[in-house]
Design a protein around this motif. Structure first.
Motif, mmCIF file in Angstrom:
data_model
loop_
_atom_site.group_PDB
_atom_site.id
_atom_site.type_symbol
_atom_site.label_atom_id
_atom_site.label_comp_id
_atom_site.label_asym_id
_atom_site.label_seq_id
_atom_site.Cartn_x
_atom_site.Cartn_y
_atom_site.Cartn_z
ATOM 1 N N ALA A 25 25.983 -29.972 -17.981
ATOM 2 C CA ALA A 25 25.063 -29.230 -17.543
ATOM 3 C C ALA A 25 25.900 -27.945 -16.650
ATOM 4 O O ALA A 25 25.344 -26.862 -16.428
ATOM 5 C CB ALA A 25 24.178 -30.068 -16.440
ATOM 6 N N LYS A 26 26.658 -28.888 -15.821
ATOM 7 C CA LYS A 26 27.497 -27.544 -14.955
ATOM 8 C C LYS A 26 28.363 -26.580 -15.722
ATOM 9 O O LYS A 26 28.290 -25.542 -15.394
ATOM 10 C CB LYS A 26 28.604 -28.489 -14.143
ATOM 11 C CG LYS A 26 27.977 -29.251 -13.030
ATOM 12 C CD LYS A 26 29.051 -30.047 -12.120
ATOM 13 C CE LYS A 26 28.317 -30.981 -11.060
ATOM 14 N NZ LYS A 26 29.175 -31.727 -10.666
ATOM 15 N N TYR A 27 28.937 -27.046 -16.721
ATOM 16 C CA TYR A 27 29.853 -26.213 -17.590
ATOM 17 C C TYR A 27 28.798 -25.097 -18.344
ATOM 18 O O TYR A 27 29.317 -23.999 -18.034
ATOM 19 C CB TYR A 27 30.525 -26.965 -18.710
ATOM 20 C CG TYR A 27 31.134 -26.086 -19.581
ATOM 21 C CD1 TYR A 27 32.223 -25.639 -19.299
ATOM 22 C CD2 TYR A 27 30.434 -25.913 -21.103
ATOM 23 C CE1 TYR A 27 32.793 -24.656 -20.340
ATOM 24 C CE2 TYR A 27 31.222 -25.121 -21.729
ATOM 25 C CZ TYR A 27 32.479 -24.410 -21.730
ATOM 26 O OH TYR A 27 33.076 -23.663 -22.471
ATOM 27 N N LEU A 28 27.749 -25.453 -18.741
ATOM 28 C CA LEU A 28 26.763 -24.570 -19.307
ATOM 29 C C LEU A 28 26.137 -23.576 -18.398
ATOM 30 O O LEU A 28 26.303 -22.465 -18.626
ATOM 31 C CB LEU A 28 25.719 -25.380 -20.186
ATOM 32 C CG LEU A 28 25.986 -25.964 -21.506
ATOM 33 C CD1 LEU A 28 24.794 -26.648 -21.749
ATOM 34 C CD2 LEU A 28 26.361 -24.891 -22.394
ATOM 35 N N SER A 29 25.841 -23.921 -17.180
ATOM 36 C CA SER A 29 25.346 -23.003 -16.276
ATOM 37 C C SER A 29 26.299 -22.157 -15.764
ATOM 38 O O SER A 29 26.059 -20.865 -15.528
ATOM 39 C CB SER A 29 24.689 -24.056 -15.029
ATOM 40 O OG SER A 29 25.676 -24.547 -14.249
ATOM 41 N N GLN A 30 27.515 -22.515 -15.369
ATOM 42 C CA GLN A 30 28.500 -21.494 -15.135
ATOM 43 C C GLN A 30 28.747 -20.668 -16.367
ATOM 44 O O GLN A 30 28.758 -19.469 -15.893
ATOM 45 C CB GLN A 30 29.854 -22.347 -14.702
ATOM 46 C CG GLN A 30 29.998 -23.071 -13.423
ATOM 47 C CD GLN A 30 30.852 -24.064 -13.142
ATOM 48 O OE1 GLN A 30 31.680 -24.371 -14.398
ATOM 49 N NE2 GLN A 30 30.892 -24.815 -12.129
ATOM 50 N N GLU A 31 29.076 -21.145 -17.358
ATOM 51 C CA GLU A 31 29.350 -20.151 -18.703
ATOM 52 C C GLU A 31 28.227 -18.967 -18.819
ATOM 53 O O GLU A 31 28.526 -17.946 -18.926
ATOM 54 C CB GLU A 31 29.568 -20.845 -19.687
ATOM 55 C CG GLU A 31 30.908 -21.673 -19.793
ATOM 56 C CD GLU A 31 32.106 -20.775 -19.517
ATOM 57 O OE1 GLU A 31 32.320 -19.664 -20.221
ATOM 58 O OE2 GLU A 31 33.045 -21.114 -18.689
ATOM 59 N N ILE A 32 26.906 -19.573 -18.783
ATOM 60 C CA ILE A 32 25.612 -18.679 -19.346
ATOM 61 C C ILE A 32 25.711 -17.912 -17.938
ATOM 62 O O ILE A 32 25.375 -16.530 -18.015
ATOM 63 C CB ILE A 32 24.435 -19.790 -19.344
ATOM 64 C CG1 ILE A 32 24.690 -20.397 -20.718
ATOM 65 C CG2 ILE A 32 23.053 -18.645 -19.211
ATOM 66 C CD1 ILE A 32 23.499 -21.252 -20.867
ATOM 67 N N ALA A 33 25.744 -18.051 -16.806
ATOM 68 C CA ALA A 33 25.835 -17.154 -15.686
ATOM 69 C C ALA A 33 26.598 -16.252 -15.507
ATOM 70 O O ALA A 33 26.436 -15.030 -15.500
ATOM 71 C CB ALA A 33 25.454 -18.303 -14.433
ATOM 72 N N ASP A 34 28.029 -16.466 -15.726
ATOM 73 C CA ASP A 34 29.031 -15.637 -16.144
ATOM 74 C C ASP A 34 28.887 -14.489 -17.009
ATOM 75 O O ASP A 34 29.269 -13.478 -16.797
ATOM 76 C CB ASP A 34 30.338 -16.238 -16.362
ATOM 77 C CG ASP A 34 30.923 -17.216 -14.978
ATOM 78 O OD1 ASP A 34 30.428 -16.948 -13.787
ATOM 79 O OD2 ASP A 34 31.797 -18.094 -15.147
ATOM 80 N N ALA A 35 28.374 -15.009 -18.441
ATOM 81 C CA ALA A 35 28.297 -14.072 -19.260
ATOM 82 C C ALA A 35 27.308 -13.135 -19.086
ATOM 83 O O ALA A 35 27.147 -11.957 -19.094
ATOM 84 C CB ALA A 35 27.677 -14.800 -20.491
#
Length: 81
Positions: A25-35
Motif C-alpha cells: 500500500a505504501k509503495y503503490l501510494s508513493q508511485e502513483i502520487a509521484d507519477a
C-alpha cells in the motif's frame, strides 16, 4: 478537483491499506502520487481501479493486454525488508 500530492498519496494509501498488505500500500501510494506529480497521469491515479482488481486476483485488460496476477508481489528496495 485539485488536491495536493501529499493528500493524494495519503488517500491512495488509505484505499490500498484496506485491500493489501501495508508495504505494498505504501509503495503503490508513493508511485502513483509521484507519477501524477511528474506529469504522467497515465501511470497515476487513473490506474487505481486496475490495481484494485489485480489485488483481488482478477484479470484486467490494460491496453489490450490481459494481465492476471500469478503470485504475491515481492517488493525489494531500501525502504522494504
Amino acid at each position: 478537483m485539485r488536491v495536493k500530492i501529499d493528500e493524494a498519496e495519503d488517500l491512495v494509501y488509505k484505499i490500498f491499506k484496506k485491500i493489501t498488505y501495508d508495504e505494498y500500500a505504501k509503495y503503490l501510494s508513493q508511485e502513483i502520487a509521484d507519477a501524477e506529480a511528474e506529469g504522467h497521469p497515465d501511470h497515476g491515479l487513473q490506474l487505481i481501479p486496475y490495481y484494485i482488481e489485480l489485488t483481488k486476483g482478477n484479470t484486467v485488460d490494460i491496453g489490450g493486454e490481459k494481465v492476471r496476477p500469478k503470485a504475491k508481489v515481492e517488493i525489494k528496495g531500501e525502504n522494504f525488508v
